[in-house]
Design a protein around this motif. Structure first.
Motif, PDB file in Angstrom:
ATOM      1  N   GLU A 181     -64.032   2.279  46.377  1.00 23.26           N
ATOM      2  CA  GLU A 181     -62.616   2.653  46.488  1.00 23.26           C
ATOM      3  C   GLU A 181     -61.649   1.562  46.073  1.00 23.26           C
ATOM      4  O   GLU A 181     -60.471   1.811  45.887  1.00 23.26           O
ATOM      5  CB  GLU A 181     -62.308   3.121  47.917  1.00 23.26           C
ATOM      6  N   TYR A 193     -40.769 -19.614  25.245  1.00 22.53           N
ATOM      7  CA  TYR A 193     -40.032 -19.196  24.061  1.00 22.53           C
ATOM      8  C   TYR A 193     -38.639 -19.794  24.186  1.00 22.53           C
ATOM      9  O   TYR A 193     -37.858 -19.378  25.031  1.00 22.53           O
ATOM     10  CB  TYR A 193     -39.962 -17.670  24.006  1.00 22.53           C
ATOM     11  N   ASN A 194     -38.374 -20.787  23.351  1.00 22.58           N
ATOM     12  CA  ASN A 194     -37.182 -21.604  23.599  1.00 22.58           C
ATOM     13  C   ASN A 194     -35.980 -21.335  22.727  1.00 22.58           C
ATOM     14  O   ASN A 194     -34.938 -21.942  22.930  1.00 22.58           O
ATOM     15  CB  ASN A 194     -37.532 -23.090  23.465  1.00 22.58           C
ATOM     16  N   THR A 195     -36.133 -20.468  21.758  1.00 23.33           N
ATOM     17  CA  THR A 195     -34.958 -20.230  20.927  1.00 23.33           C
ATOM     18  C   THR A 195     -34.589 -18.762  20.969  1.00 23.33           C
ATOM     19  O   THR A 195     -35.378 -17.920  21.374  1.00 23.33           O
ATOM     20  CB  THR A 195     -35.210 -20.624  19.447  1.00 23.33           C
ATOM     21  N   VAL A 196     -33.359 -18.512  20.534  1.00 23.24           N
ATOM     22  CA  VAL A 196     -32.856 -17.142  20.537  1.00 23.24           C
ATOM     23  C   VAL A 196     -33.765 -16.252  19.696  1.00 23.24           C
ATOM     24  O   VAL A 196     -34.149 -15.160  20.104  1.00 23.24           O
ATOM     25  CB  VAL A 196     -31.404 -17.105  20.000  1.00 23.24           C
ATOM     26  N   ARG A 221     -36.973 -15.468  21.440  1.00 27.89           N
ATOM     27  CA  ARG A 221     -36.779 -14.491  22.522  1.00 27.89           C
ATOM     28  C   ARG A 221     -36.591 -13.078  21.970  1.00 27.89           C
ATOM     29  O   ARG A 221     -37.060 -12.112  22.545  1.00 27.89           O
ATOM     30  CB  ARG A 221     -35.558 -14.855  23.368  1.00 27.89           C
ATOM     31  N   LEU A 222     -35.868 -12.998  20.855  1.00 25.22           N
ATOM     32  CA  LEU A 222     -35.671 -11.670  20.272  1.00 25.22           C
ATOM     33  C   LEU A 222     -37.008 -11.106  19.790  1.00 25.22           C
ATOM     34  O   LEU A 222     -37.306  -9.930  19.998  1.00 25.22           O
ATOM     35  CB  LEU A 222     -34.662 -11.725  19.126  1.00 25.22           C
ATOM     36  N   GLN A 242     -38.953  -9.921  22.745  1.00 23.63           N
ATOM     37  CA  GLN A 242     -38.511  -8.605  23.214  1.00 23.63           C
ATOM     38  C   GLN A 242     -39.043  -7.495  22.321  1.00 23.63           C
ATOM     39  O   GLN A 242     -39.497  -6.460  22.785  1.00 23.63           O
ATOM     40  CB  GLN A 242     -36.969  -8.520  23.228  1.00 23.63           C
ATOM     41  N   LYS A 292     -41.827  -4.668  23.537  1.00 19.92           N
ATOM     42  CA  LYS A 292     -41.542  -3.238  23.517  1.00 19.92           C
ATOM     43  C   LYS A 292     -42.621  -2.506  22.731  1.00 19.92           C
ATOM     44  O   LYS A 292     -43.135  -1.467  23.149  1.00 19.92           O
ATOM     45  CB  LYS A 292     -40.173  -3.022  22.868  1.00 19.92           C
TER      46      LYS A 292
END
Ligand SMILES: Cc1cc2nc3c(=O)[nH]c(=O)nc-3n(C[C@H](O)[C@H](O)[C@H](O)COP(=O)(O)OP(=O)(O)OC[C@H]3O[C@@H](n4cnc5c(N)ncnc54)[C@H](O)[C@@H]3O)c2cc1C
Ligand code: SF4
Lengths: 292, 619
Positions: free
Chosen positions: A33, A198-201, A204-205, A208, A212
């Motif tokens: 279980e 992740y250190n830069t814009v 990060r983009l 993301q 997704k």
């Protein structure tokens, strides 16, 4: 940019998190279980692979050996890593394999993947009774350079070199971080403390975007899943499963708590001579450690 | 182009910029968009007599079909309370005034949905949303005219312009010097709890269908003499119960914000609104062996969880469909049977009983800017435009509570101004800033913050026409008399507006309005309401323990003067009870902080670092 191919080997494990463990009336673990899930160390390896996906647009593939329900672990790992290829090696014949047997199955599987791998990741070790040898053994069988306890890495895709930081814990000494460089292909065993950053814009983009994508892919994970039995995989049956597993576990015992073997010496901090003695000892200890 | 803050206002700006084909990124401190936002809340779509506003359904084309709204509010009732006596006035006409609709919303869900829509559009242009990033400062390099954003998480980067949508406690506004922190006179303190209640029960109790809802407002003795009031809004399968009070009224007469909520919950009308069947846990025999006690505790907890799940689903149309589709049940009766079986098992095996009480699922608090008193007259600084709460732009007039729709409209206006600036490549204050400022000044919402609207006023006069004049008192009597005649009202309002809204406010927003008159009304005209039980209200410690936090060992708040009068008041006024006083000195424990901003006046106050701090489930 030349392309990077990453594989991750993962494992399905009992879920020991709260609410998912089920106990028998006598207080023992109810295996039937208790839910299964992607092992926590495997999850970290999948995160490391995802780092490669985000930073180098790598293609990620995942492999696991286990019962048919291990496809759940593949789905979970796909959700983390945005993998496009999922391999499940499942055969009664593999049952009872020790780490060497497992390593053979994984080697054959990895070599059967669509692309030639540049990096293979594995978790530190499974939490349900594995000894941490599957990784090194698979690396050895693949003929890849093995890097253990990696806490961060980056790749120069042009020169095809990987640079990694390894956490080295020696008993009785402070942890040290070693930086190593190796040509691809490599096999990386990920340290439990690994964390992608992740250190830069734009990173990060990208993060993301791929995250997704990963969720979308894993909603239809069966479209990416290939299941192989021993025959389909084409493994040498004498090298896998029980026959290929030289290890015999005849008893599992708790390790008795060791009594301290170190001896302490009290130093008078106000005496310069005593201090220099300490420094000398420290130098000796440090030179004993092999650092590249 | 960067937007700082992913509340409704920032997200609207991102959506509009993307719609105009401009690349933009939005930085949000929370680990997920929506997790840091809190509202009452009713989201309005308005059709003002004069001027235009951008409504939510125009910005998000699929809003009416797809957005996760709770219920369209179709009943709006104001209750005056005095102990168990209640006098109710139907103000649905006021709610409908110049409105296309007003729907109850929960911000975690709603803002997450906005984020998906906005991001989809933004991604196509190379932009997007980056959660988990806290902006700490903005600098301008005078030599090359670059604007640099520094965060706690990322390498610094350059942008052409900024839309600051970082809420009422805007660090951006303060650190660049665009405005001072809002003062207590300019703020409200809002507290709110979410009460669980199955959909069918809500429908029956409030006399609405599944897509309709009710809003109930409260004034009178429930305010504990504070200027403001309470609210109860119906959501799909929860209720939002909250209190919003003038913060200066709280400063001069401090009352624990959670007590203000508790008083509401204990009001018999509200107690009856929130009540439900709840399982009462049995006392476990302490003489049993430890493991046995543990086993029973686990089993009971599991049964209660299953019971709640099935019951909640069985009392909602979508839930029932889901259960039937799952194949586990053939008919609705099957579900009922299963529920009774569990109930029986609970009672017979574990001695669990059922009683009347209520179930609270989330507690939260936040400051709210009173646009009448604090909106930024110059909502820009260099190449930064301020929108929504960051610009201090809530419309709060009587029972009219609007911040969400105003922020969305601001977001669109700011995005339009930035798009123009990008085309002209001119981000100067004279061009970008002034363009935006002009647009904001033209906003009907700005007008509403400046002047009395005589038609809106008439609604209240009509609603109050049966009220004996002596209750209204000597203070309002003559005014009321004058106002009740059409021609006189026009003149009186004109005169009042000439006198200045600012001067009238202290008179309108007074204890007379929110406390004394309602108490009189309730006592003289009210009907007694009885409640069949008294709710078991969780302690503030339990409420905080029930919230989700990602703890940061570093404190984002530093007390400046531990012995100041103001900071001493925080021991009472911090909604999360983070402050305590020990031998005359006030100390803070930041771990339970809900980022409300109440203590920011006399502290070094920042939002927590990216992903850290409170994470609201409902908001
Ligand atoms: C109890 C209560 C009841 C209310 N009732 C209603 C109502 O019924 N109807 C209505 O219309 N309005 C109501 N309001 C007001 C309404 O909720 C607000 O006006 C609205 O939510 C403000 O939206 P915003 O986008 O401007 O700011 P916020 O929603 O506060 O968003 C700001 C965002 O910026 C982020 N942020 C802050 N600083 C930084 C930083 N340095 N770096 C990165 N990110 C940052 C935050 O995490 C947050 O997500 C109510 C408010 C309260 C508290
Ligand atoms: S510590 Fe300050 S910001 Fe945090 S909850 Fe308390 S009053 Fe609000």
């Amino acid at each position: 940019m030349s392309h990077l191919n990453i594989a991750v080997i993962i494992k399905l494990e009992p879920d020991f998190s709260e609410g998912n463990v089920s106990y028998n009336p006598d207080g023992t673990l109810n295996r039937a279980e208790t839910k299964n899930t992607l092992g926590p160390h495997s999850a970290i390896a999948a995160h490391a692979a995802f780092f490669g996906r985000v930073m180098y647009d790598a293609k990620v593939s995942i492999a696991t050996m286990g019962p048919p329900i291990a496809d759940l672990a593949l789905q979970q790992a796909q959700q983390i890593s945005d993998a496009e290829e999922l391999h499940l090696y499942s055969d009664r014949l593999f049952a009872g394999a020790d780490t060497l047997g497992t390593a053979e199955v994984l080697r054959v599987g990895i070599e059967k993947m669509q692309e030639k791998m540049d990096i293979v990741f594995s978790g530190h070790r499974a939490s349900d009774g594995e000894t941490g040898q599957t990784g090194p053994q698979t690396a050895w069988k693949l003929g890849f350079t093995f890097l253990g306890n990696v806490i961060s890495y980056n790749v120069d895709v042009e020169t095809r070199m990987v640079r990694a930081k390894r956490l080295i814990s020696l008993q009785g000494l402070p942890n040290i971080i070693e930086e190593v460089e190796a040509p691809l292909p490599v096999f990386i065993s990920i340290d439990p403390t690994y964390k992608s950053s992740y250190n830069t814009v734009s990173q990060r983009l990208a993060f993301q975007k791929y995250k997704k994508e990963a969720i979308q892919l894993s909603d239809n994970f069966k479209d990416y899943l290939k299941i192989f039995n021993a025959k389909e995989l084409g493994v040498d049956e004498t090298l896998v499963g029980l026959p290929g597993s030289p290890t015999i576990v005849y008893k599992v015992e708790r390790v008795p708590k060791s009594t301290a073997t170190r001896q302490a010496e009290v130093i008078d901090g106000s005496d310069p001579e005593q201090i220099s003695k300490v420094v000398k000892k420290m130098k000796e200890a440090l030179s004993a450690m092999v650092i590249k | 182009m960067a937007i700082i803050g992913g509340g409704s206002a920032g997200l609207a700006a991102l959506k509009q910029l993307s719609h105009l084909g401009k690349q933009a990124i939005l930085l949000e401190a929370g680990s997920k968009v929506g997790s840091k936002n809190l509202s009452g809340g009713i989201l309005y779509s308005k059709k003002p007599k004069k001027g235009n506003v951008s409504n939510v359904e125009q910005l998000y084309e699929n809003f009416l079909d797809d957005a996760p709204i709770e219920r369209k509010i179709t009943k709006y009732i104001l209750h005056s309370t005095s102990q168990n006596k209640i006098y109710s006035m139907d103000l649905t006409t006021a709610h409908d005034y110049q409105a296309n609709f007003g729907c109850s919303v929960l911000l975690n869900k709603l803002n997450s949905w906005f984020a998906v829509q906005a991001e989809e559009a933004a991604k196509k242009l190379g932009g997007g949303i980056i959660p988990g990033v806290h902006v700490k400062s903005i600098n301008w390099n005078e030599q090359n005219d670059a604007t640099i954003i520094q965060t706690d998480e990322l390498d610094e980067f350059e942008v052409k312009a900024i839309i600051a949508a970082d809420g009422v406690n805007s660090e951006v506004a303060e650190t660049v010097g665009a405005r001072k922190k809002f003062t207590p006179e300019q703020l409200y303190q809002g507290v709110k709890v979410i009460v669980k209640l199955p959909e069918d029960i809500i429908n029956k109790r409030f006399g609405v269908s599944s897509d309709e809802g009710a809003a109930h407002l409260f004034a009178g003795d429930v305010t504990l003499n504070h200027i403001g009031g309470g609210f109860l809004y119906t959501n799909s399968d929860t209720l939002s119960v909250g209190a919003v009070y003038h913060f200066d009224s709280q400063i001069s007469n401090p009352t624990e914000p959670y007590n203000l909520i508790d008083v509401l919950l204990k009001n018999p009308l509200i107690s009856e609104f929130i009540k439900d069947d709840v399982p009462i846990k049995p006392k476990i025999d302490k003489n049993l062996p430890q493991e046995e006690q543990l086993r029973i505790r686990f089993a009971v907890a599991k049964l209660i969880k299953t019971w709640y799940e099935i019951r909640e689903a069985s009392l909602s149309s979508i839930g029932r469909d889901r259960l039937l589709k799952s194949g586990k049940y053939k008919t609705v009766e099957d579900i009922q049977k299963r529920l009774s079986a569990i109930q029986e098992q609970m009672t017979e095996k574990f001695g669990l009983t059922f009683g009347t009480d209520y179930l609270e699922d989330e507690y939260g608090a936040k400051l709210v800017p009173d646009g009448k008193r604090c909106r930024m007259r110059k909502p820009y600084f260099k190449n930064i435009l301020f929108v929504g709460d960051a610009a201090g732009r809530g419309v709060f007039v009587g029972p009219r509570i609007e911040g969400l729709n105003v922020g969305i409209d601001d977001g669109v206006r700011a995005a339009n101004a930035v798009a123009q600036a990008l085309d002209k490549n001119d981000f100067s204050e004279n061009s970008l800033g002034e363009n935006y400022s002009k647009s904001v000044d033209e906003s009907p919402f700005t007008t509403d913050m400046k002047e009395i609207d005589k038609d809106y006023l008439k609604i209240f006069l009509d609603a109050a026409k049966d009220v004996p004049k002596d209750i209204i008192g000597s203070r309002y009597g003559p005014i009321l008399k004058m106002m009740s005649s059409g021609t006189m009202r026009g003149i009186a309002v004109k005169f009042a507006n000439i006198l200045g809204y600012d001067k009238l406010l202290p008179m309108i927003e007074s204890e007379d309005t929110y406390v004394r008159v309602p108490i009189q009304l309730a006592e003289r005209l009210g009907e007694p309401v009885l409640s069949s039980y008294s709710p078991t209200i969780p302690s503030i410690a339990d409420r905080i323990a029930n919230l989700n936090y990602n703890d940061d060992h570093l404190s984002h708040i530093k007390v400046l003067n531990p012995t100041s009068e103001y900071i001493k008041k925080m021991v009472t006024l911090c909604p999360a009870k983070c402050y305590t006083e020990e031998s005359g000195k006030v100390i803070i424990q930041h771990e339970g902080c809900v980022d409300c901003g109440t203590c920011s006046q006399e502290t070094e106050w920042k939002h927590p670092r990216g992903e850290k701090g409170i994470h609201y489930k409902y908001g």
